[in-house]
Design a protein around this motif. Structure first.
Motif, short mmCIF file in Angstrom:
data_model
loop_
_atom_site.label_atom_id
_atom_site.label_comp_id
_atom_site.label_asym_id
_atom_site.label_seq_id
_atom_site.Cartn_x
_atom_site.Cartn_y
_atom_site.Cartn_z
N ASP A 183 -40.32 18.30 32.90
CA ASP A 183 -39.35 17.27 33.13
C ASP A 183 -39.06 16.47 31.66
N LEU A 184 -37.81 16.18 31.63
CA LEU A 184 -37.59 15.61 30.33
C LEU A 184 -37.81 14.10 30.28
N MET A 185 -37.68 13.32 31.72
CA MET A 185 -38.10 11.88 31.64
C MET A 185 -39.56 11.76 32.19
N LEU A 186 -40.36 11.47 31.18
CA LEU A 186 -41.78 11.06 31.20
C LEU A 186 -42.38 9.87 30.94
N PRO A 187 -43.45 9.33 31.66
CA PRO A 187 -43.72 8.10 31.56
C PRO A 187 -44.47 8.19 29.88
N GLY A 188 -44.29 7.34 29.11
CA GLY A 188 -44.78 7.29 27.69
C GLY A 188 -43.99 8.25 26.74
N GLY A 189 -42.91 8.72 27.03
CA GLY A 189 -42.27 9.60 25.89
C GLY A 189 -41.20 10.45 26.55
N ASP A 190 -40.37 11.23 25.67
CA ASP A 190 -39.37 11.93 25.80
C ASP A 190 -39.88 13.40 25.89
N GLY A 191 -39.43 13.99 27.04
CA GLY A 191 -39.80 15.73 27.22
C GLY A 191 -39.28 16.48 26.12
N LEU A 192 -38.30 16.03 25.45
CA LEU A 192 -37.71 17.00 24.13
C LEU A 192 -38.87 16.81 23.01
N LYS A 193 -39.48 15.82 22.93
CA LYS A 193 -40.70 15.69 21.86
C LYS A 193 -41.74 16.70 22.23
N VAL A 194 -41.95 17.12 23.78
CA VAL A 194 -43.15 18.07 23.99
C VAL A 194 -42.54 19.47 23.37
N LEU A 195 -41.13 19.63 23.48
CA LEU A 195 -40.70 21.01 23.10
C LEU A 195 -40.84 20.81 21.33
N GLU A 196 -40.76 19.96 20.75
CA GLU A 196 -40.85 19.92 19.60
C GLU A 196 -42.17 20.01 18.99
#
Length: 224
Positions: A51-64
């Motif tokens: 999911d792109l909208m997460l508590p505490g941060g952006d899902g795109l940062k997980v991809l990075e």
């Protein structure tokens, strides 16, 4: 096959996990950005639902972070954000697919299977290794047209080893693949040896070449 569901909507995450568990996937969940980063830093997955909208941060940062770690986990973005810009950003950052909410679980299952098949087995439903034939969707194994009956863990172990052929896989990595984050609570990895032994025995009795090699002090590899 192991799936990480990164989703803060608890009911949706549980619904996905229940469906995929019935489809013989093993599921783990992360509900926040920090939980997701912690999981992907330590473990590897066949597919990650993000999911792109997460508590505490952006899902795109997980991809990075996955890219920084040079992980090869498949990633499907599942998000209520359905703009073209979001899709392009996600795919450019490393996602393999994008599915907008709401979606049918059967479609999600088909997308997961497609990503795993494409990344690990070159889009093939059938794995053929000389005399060994594996039908992935049907979870059937044949040696020279003779059926071999494997447990779920033995089948997962076989496919995992073949998907990483000619690479030594540590006992810890195999334990984590078979048991998920529960592996951290085990005193040892003797159960990995037991599954390897049983798998080798069943394949050998069916007339299969011994492709599973022991790398002493390190782990095991599928050598062909």
């Amino acid at each position: 096959m192991k799936i990480l569901i990164i989703e803060d909507e608890r009911e949706l995450a549980q619904s996905i996990a229940t469906y995929l568990t019935d489809e013989n996937y093993r599921c783990e969940m992360a509900a926040t950005y920090d939980d997701a980063i912690s999981k992907i830093d330590i473990y590897s997955y066949d597919c990650i639902l993000l999911d792109l909208m997460l508590p505490g941060g952006d899902g795109l940062k997980v991809l990075e972070e996955l890219k920084r770690l040079q992980k090869q986990d498949g990633v499907i973005i599942i998000s209520a954000k359905d703009s073209l810009e979001d899709k392009i950003a996600g795919l450019h950052t490393g996602a393999d697919d994008y599915l907008a909410k709401p979606f049918h679980l059967s479609e999600l299952g088909a997308r997961i299977y497609s990503v795993i098949r494409r990344k690990q087995f070159g889009n093939s439903n059938i794995l053929q290794v000389n005399e060994l034939k594996i039908d992935i969707p049907a979870k059937k194994v044949m040696v020279s047209d003779k059926p071999v009956t494997l447990t779920k863990k033995e089948f997962d172990l076989l496919v995992f080893l073949i998907g990483n052929k000619n690479r030594v896989i540590s006992k810890a990595a195999l334990a984590e693949h078979l048991s998920g984050d529960m592996a951290d609570m085990l005193d040892n990895h003797d159960f990995v040896y037991a599954h390897i032994k049983n798998l080798k025995k069943k394949l050998s009795e069916a007339g299969c070449t011994d492709y599973i090699k022991t790398a002493y002090g390190m782990g095991y590899k599928w050598e062909q």
